[in-house]
Design an enzyme around this catalytic site. Sequence first.
Site, short mmCIF file in Angstrom:
data_model
loop_
_atom_site.label_atom_id
_atom_site.label_comp_id
_atom_site.label_asym_id
_atom_site.label_seq_id
_atom_site.Cartn_x
_atom_site.Cartn_y
_atom_site.Cartn_z
N ARG A 267 -0.42 -42.46 41.40
CA ARG A 267 -0.33 -43.26 40.17
C ARG A 267 0.53 -44.51 40.35
O ARG A 267 0.40 -45.49 39.64
CB ARG A 267 0.27 -42.44 39.02
CG ARG A 267 -0.59 -41.27 38.58
CD ARG A 267 -0.05 -40.72 37.25
NE ARG A 267 -0.57 -39.40 36.93
CZ ARG A 267 -1.73 -39.18 36.31
NH1 ARG A 267 -2.50 -40.19 35.97
NH2 ARG A 267 -2.12 -37.95 36.03
N ASP B 265 -15.54 -42.25 32.40
CA ASP B 265 -16.43 -41.71 33.42
C ASP B 265 -17.67 -41.15 32.70
O ASP B 265 -18.60 -41.91 32.41
CB ASP B 265 -15.64 -40.64 34.19
CG ASP B 265 -16.38 -40.02 35.35
OD1 ASP B 265 -17.37 -40.62 35.81
OD2 ASP B 265 -15.99 -38.94 35.82
N PHE C 244 -14.76 -42.12 43.28
CA PHE C 244 -13.48 -41.59 42.79
C PHE C 244 -12.39 -42.60 43.17
O PHE C 244 -12.27 -42.99 44.32
CB PHE C 244 -13.18 -40.22 43.39
CG PHE C 244 -11.96 -39.62 42.78
CD1 PHE C 244 -12.01 -38.99 41.54
CD2 PHE C 244 -10.72 -39.73 43.41
CE1 PHE C 244 -10.86 -38.47 40.95
CE2 PHE C 244 -9.57 -39.21 42.84
CZ PHE C 244 -9.66 -38.58 41.60
N VAL C 245 -11.62 -43.04 42.19
CA VAL C 245 -10.58 -44.04 42.45
C VAL C 245 -9.19 -43.53 42.10
O VAL C 245 -9.04 -42.70 41.20
CB VAL C 245 -10.88 -45.36 41.69
CG1 VAL C 245 -12.10 -46.05 42.26
CG2 VAL C 245 -11.07 -45.12 40.20
N GLY D 130 -2.88 -41.55 32.55
CA GLY D 130 -3.53 -42.55 33.41
C GLY D 130 -3.40 -44.00 32.98
O GLY D 130 -3.44 -44.90 33.82
N LYS E 141 -17.42 -46.36 34.56
CA LYS E 141 -18.49 -45.98 35.50
C LYS E 141 -19.77 -45.81 34.69
O LYS E 141 -20.07 -44.70 34.24
CB LYS E 141 -18.15 -44.65 36.18
CG LYS E 141 -16.92 -44.66 37.07
CD LYS E 141 -16.71 -43.27 37.68
CE LYS E 141 -15.41 -43.15 38.43
NZ LYS E 141 -15.11 -41.76 38.83
N ASP F 155 -4.71 -40.95 39.19
CA ASP F 155 -4.20 -40.02 40.20
C ASP F 155 -5.29 -39.24 40.92
O ASP F 155 -6.40 -39.09 40.41
CB ASP F 155 -3.28 -38.99 39.53
CG ASP F 155 -4.06 -37.97 38.71
OD1 ASP F 155 -4.86 -38.39 37.85
OD2 ASP F 155 -3.90 -36.76 38.95
P1 IMP Z 1 -14.58 -38.68 31.10
O1 IMP Z 1 -14.30 -37.77 29.94
O2 IMP Z 1 -15.57 -38.07 32.06
O3 IMP Z 1 -14.98 -40.07 30.69
O4 IMP Z 1 -13.27 -38.71 31.98
C1 IMP Z 1 -12.18 -39.47 31.69
C2 IMP Z 1 -10.96 -38.98 32.45
O5 IMP Z 1 -11.28 -38.39 33.73
C3 IMP Z 1 -10.06 -40.16 32.77
O6 IMP Z 1 -9.18 -40.44 31.71
C4 IMP Z 1 -9.38 -39.70 34.05
O7 IMP Z 1 -8.25 -38.94 33.74
C5 IMP Z 1 -10.39 -38.81 34.73
N1 IMP Z 1 -11.15 -39.54 35.78
C6 IMP Z 1 -12.46 -39.85 35.77
N2 IMP Z 1 -12.82 -40.52 36.89
C7 IMP Z 1 -11.69 -40.65 37.62
C8 IMP Z 1 -11.40 -41.27 38.90
O8 IMP Z 1 -12.27 -41.86 39.59
N3 IMP Z 1 -10.12 -41.20 39.32
C9 IMP Z 1 -9.13 -40.59 38.61
N4 IMP Z 1 -9.36 -40.01 37.41
C10 IMP Z 1 -10.62 -40.04 36.93
#
Ligand code: IMP
Length: 175
Positions: free
Chosen positions: A165, A103, A152-153, A45, A131, A159
Amino acid sequence: MKIKDKEFSIYIDKNTIEQRVAELGKKISREYEGKNPLFIAVLNGSFMFAGDLMKNISIPVEISFIKLSSYTKTHSSGKVKELVGLDENIFGRNLIIIEDIVDTGLTIHHLLEEFRELGPKSIEVATLLHKPEATVKQLQLKYVGFEIPEKFVVGYGLDYDGYGRNLNDLYSLAN
Ligand code: IMP
């Protein structure tokens, strides 16, 4: 804009992203002058953010890329993916981890724990998006491009099921 089965609308346009990434690059260049930082970009990403950020860094730096494995291992904080591809010696280095989005924060929290065990001099995080409302972990995120609500973005490296992407702007799910 339709990606696979879902409709997305423009959320942050490419000029706004470009300007913000340039600001972050200048800030990091000022704050890391003389510190020879090593950037570690987390694929997939962050590839676009990492590339644009690098173009705005004006001091000597190194960059390396890692991936999180597609399989998960069980960890105290839940299921986390394992780090693969780290071939740099990071002992005593000033690290800056480059992420696309934080996230829940579980991924970056786990990565920071793994990196700390390898004895870097310092570690900070540069993430394009955060977020805050979704983040369950206590984290210090030093360089954040944009704080966004729980949407969700896609686009600019992020992606939806593998697609989107390549888009230059950031899109969010249309309600
Ligand atoms: P976390 O472990 O919940 O902080 O998630 C991080 C990973 O989730 C990121 O590196 C992304 O790959 C994926 N992710 C979280 N939110 C989004 C979104 O809104 N769009 C796309 N990928 C996301």
